[in-house]
Each structure stands twice: as structure tokens, then as C-alpha cells.
Design a protein around this motif. Structure first.
Motif, PDB file in Angstrom:
ATOM      1  N   ALA A  31     -23.622  16.218  66.543  1.00  0.00           N
ATOM      2  CA  ALA A  31     -22.538  15.292  66.964  1.00  0.00           C
ATOM      3  C   ALA A  31     -21.266  15.039  67.248  1.00  0.00           C
ATOM      4  CB  ALA A  31     -21.934  14.070  65.299  1.00  0.00           C
ATOM      5  N   GLY A  32     -20.500  16.532  67.657  1.00  0.00           N
ATOM      6  CA  GLY A  32     -19.209  17.183  67.934  1.00  0.00           C
ATOM      7  C   GLY A  32     -19.472  18.613  67.672  1.00  0.00           C
ATOM      8  N   VAL A  33     -18.909  19.244  68.468  1.00  0.00           N
ATOM      9  CA  VAL A  33     -19.380  20.281  68.300  1.00  0.00           C
ATOM     10  C   VAL A  33     -17.562  21.024  68.911  1.00  0.00           C
ATOM     11  CG1 VAL A  33     -20.048  22.894  69.692  1.00  0.00           C
ATOM     12  CG2 VAL A  33     -21.355  21.221  69.657  1.00  0.00           C
ATOM     13  N   LEU A  34     -17.330  22.128  68.091  1.00  0.00           N
ATOM     14  CA  LEU A  34     -16.004  22.950  68.465  1.00  0.00           C
ATOM     15  C   LEU A  34     -16.029  24.255  68.382  1.00  0.00           C
ATOM     16  CD1 LEU A  34     -12.122  22.916  66.473  1.00  0.00           C
ATOM     17  CD2 LEU A  34     -13.796  25.016  66.800  1.00  0.00           C
ATOM     18  N   VAL A  35     -15.488  24.753  69.629  1.00  0.00           N
ATOM     19  CA  VAL A  35     -15.646  26.045  70.189  1.00  0.00           C
ATOM     20  C   VAL A  35     -14.642  27.121  70.279  1.00  0.00           C
ATOM     21  CG1 VAL A  35     -15.905  27.957  71.799  1.00  0.00           C
ATOM     22  CG2 VAL A  35     -17.431  25.728  72.128  1.00  0.00           C
ATOM     23  N   ALA A  36     -14.298  28.307  69.070  1.00  0.00           N
ATOM     24  CA  ALA A  36     -13.410  28.662  68.882  1.00  0.00           C
ATOM     25  C   ALA A  36     -13.526  30.069  69.437  1.00  0.00           C
ATOM     26  CB  ALA A  36     -12.655  28.970  67.355  1.00  0.00           C
ATOM     27  N   ASP A  37     -12.481  30.448  70.729  1.00  0.00           N
ATOM     28  CA  ASP A  37     -12.714  31.944  71.750  1.00  0.00           C
ATOM     29  C   ASP A  37     -11.532  32.191  71.391  1.00  0.00           C
ATOM     30  OD1 ASP A  37     -13.283  33.697  73.215  1.00  0.00           O
ATOM     31  OD2 ASP A  37     -14.911  32.180  74.110  1.00  0.00           O
ATOM     32  N   GLN A  38     -11.769  34.085  71.316  1.00  0.00           N
ATOM     33  CA  GLN A  38     -10.299  34.927  71.162  1.00  0.00           C
ATOM     34  C   GLN A  38      -9.726  35.061  72.429  1.00  0.00           C
ATOM     35  OE1 GLN A  38     -11.959  38.377  69.500  1.00  0.00           O
ATOM     36  NE2 GLN A  38     -10.926  37.839  67.703  1.00  0.00           N
ATOM     37  N   ASN A  39     -10.869  34.734  73.679  1.00  0.00           N
ATOM     38  CA  ASN A  39     -10.501  34.901  74.988  1.00  0.00           C
ATOM     39  C   ASN A  39      -9.662  33.038  74.718  1.00  0.00           C
ATOM     40  OD1 ASN A  39     -10.069  35.816  77.140  1.00  0.00           O
ATOM     41  ND2 ASN A  39     -12.178  34.788  77.919  1.00  0.00           N
ATOM     42  N   PRO A  40      -8.594  33.482  75.700  1.00  0.00           N
ATOM     43  CA  PRO A  40      -7.158  32.824  76.250  1.00  0.00           C
ATOM     44  C   PRO A  40      -8.554  31.416  77.104  1.00  0.00           C
ATOM     45  CG  PRO A  40      -6.238  34.303  76.005  1.00  0.00           C
ATOM     46  CD  PRO A  40      -7.350  34.949  75.734  1.00  0.00           C
ATOM     47  N   GLY A  41      -8.227  30.102  76.729  1.00  0.00           N
ATOM     48  CA  GLY A  41      -8.701  29.521  77.398  1.00  0.00           C
ATOM     49  C   GLY A  41     -10.379  29.462  77.836  1.00  0.00           C
ATOM     50  N   ALA A  42     -10.915  30.421  77.455  1.00  0.00           N
ATOM     51  CA  ALA A  42     -12.615  30.062  76.918  1.00  0.00           C
ATOM     52  C   ALA A  42     -12.916  28.839  77.108  1.00  0.00           C
ATOM     53  CB  ALA A  42     -13.206  31.666  77.077  1.00  0.00           C
ATOM     54  N   ALA A  43     -13.213  28.634  75.267  1.00  0.00           N
ATOM     55  CA  ALA A  43     -13.505  27.703  75.447  1.00  0.00           C
ATOM     56  C   ALA A  43     -12.850  26.584  75.331  1.00  0.00           C
ATOM     57  CB  ALA A  43     -12.759  27.660  73.285  1.00  0.00           C
ATOM     58  N   GLU A  44     -11.431  26.325  76.099  1.00  0.00           N
ATOM     59  CA  GLU A  44     -11.296  24.927  76.180  1.00  0.00           C
ATOM     60  C   GLU A  44     -11.928  24.720  77.341  1.00  0.00           C
ATOM     61  OE1 GLU A  44      -9.433  27.620  75.070  1.00  0.00           O
ATOM     62  OE2 GLU A  44      -7.529  27.134  73.997  1.00  0.00           O
ATOM     63  N   ASP A  45     -12.453  25.734  78.482  1.00  0.00           N
ATOM     64  CA  ASP A  45     -12.821  25.173  79.644  1.00  0.00           C
ATOM     65  C   ASP A  45     -14.660  25.043  79.170  1.00  0.00           C
ATOM     66  OD1 ASP A  45     -11.211  26.628  81.168  1.00  0.00           O
ATOM     67  OD2 ASP A  45     -11.363  28.404  81.007  1.00  0.00           O
ATOM     68  N   LEU A  46     -15.196  25.630  78.582  1.00  0.00           N
ATOM     69  CA  LEU A  46     -16.267  25.194  78.208  1.00  0.00           C
ATOM     70  C   LEU A  46     -16.032  23.782  77.733  1.00  0.00           C
ATOM     71  CD1 LEU A  46     -19.339  25.942  77.519  1.00  0.00           C
ATOM     72  CD2 LEU A  46     -18.379  26.682  75.458  1.00  0.00           C
ATOM     73  N   ALA A  47     -14.996  23.078  76.742  1.00  0.00           N
ATOM     74  CA  ALA A  47     -15.343  22.199  76.179  1.00  0.00           C
ATOM     75  C   ALA A  47     -15.108  21.082  77.163  1.00  0.00           C
ATOM     76  CB  ALA A  47     -14.144  22.006  75.092  1.00  0.00           C
TER      77      ALA A  47
END
Length: 143
Positions: A31-47
Motif C-alpha cells: 500500500a506504500g513504501v518508505l525507503v530510508a538510506d544513509q546515502n543522501p539522494g539515493a532513497a529520494e531517487d528510488l522513490a
């Protein structure tokens, strides 16, 4: 483990990647996914790549080694996606998925989640060798 209709949080440790897990969960009907990554920008790009109607995907920069970051990403996930069903930790050597419906009702959910995150991190990251004390440190300790 029920994935269809689940809200999923994926915490990515340094050297890991959340892309495979995020793709698997979105394809399985989360229904929804939150990705939290230590590498700045990686999670935002994947989202940005995976976000779609019916399964919003949120990406945040976060370090799950820090309890304050875990609390913030839990708050963000609940606020934007709803109650979390699955919490995942992925690192360079594996992944661990925790179903939050297994948490006892009488415990503080965040405290229990922090303990589970710590356990999950230790499962996906191999134990580090203990540093060997240098000879000068040994001499100092003996004095």
C-alpha cells in the motif's frame, strides 16, 4: 508474511541497496513504501522512480543507527502512509524483514522497534573484529 496492502519501511545501511526490496514490495501490492538510506539522494531517487498511484513511495535520508532518525522515519511513514506493517533492514550482506504485528501490545512500540532494528542490523552486517590494543596502549594501561 502479508505484503499486499502493507505499509513497508526499508532502512538501508551503508553499502546496501533498497532498490531490490522496494521493487519486490511495490510489485507484490504494498500500500506504500518508505525507503530510508544513509546515502543522501539515493532513497529520494528510488522513490521518484517507483512512486505510483495506489503505492506511494517516499524516500528520506536517514541513519537507522540513530534512535532519533528511526523515530523520525516512523513518524513520517505513519503520517504519510499509515501504520507500518513491515520494517526491513538491508545491508551489504543481507536483509531482515520484521512484521510489526508481532510486537506485544503492552510494550512501547518505538522502544521495541528500536530493539528489533538493532537486532536486524546485527544480522545483516557481519560482526567486526575487535580492535587489537596497540603495545603503547597496553603499556599505558599497566602504569
Amino acid at each position: 508474511m502479508r505484503v499486499a496492502g502493507a505499509v513497508v519501511v526499508i532502512a538501508v545501511l551503508r553499502g546496501g541497496s533498497g532498490s531490490d526490496l522496494a521493487r519486490r514490495f511495490t510489485a507484490a501490492g504494498a500500500a506504500g513504501v518508505l525507503v530510508a538510506d544513509q546515502n543522501p539522494g539515493a532513497a529520494e531517487d528510488l522513490a521518484a522512480e517507483l512512486d505510483r498511484p495506489g503505492c506511494p513511495v517516499i524516500g528520506v535520508s536517514s541513519d537507522v543507527h540513530l534512535p532519533s532518525d528511526v523515530a523520525a522515519l516512523v513518524h513520517t511513514a505513519v503520517e504519510h502512509l499509515g501504520p507500518i506493517d513491515l520494517f526491513c533492514v538491508t545491508g551489504p550482506d543481507g536483509e531482515r524483514i520484521v512484521s510489526l504485528d508481532e510486537l506485544p501490545d503492552h510494550l512501547d512500540p518505538l522502544a521495541e522497534l528500536l530493539a528489533l532494528v538493532g537486532d536486524a542490523i546485527s544480522e545483516v552486517v557481519p560482526p567486526q573484529r575487535q580492535p587489537v590494543a596497540s603495545p603503547s596502549a597496553s603499556r599505558t594501561a599497566v602504569r
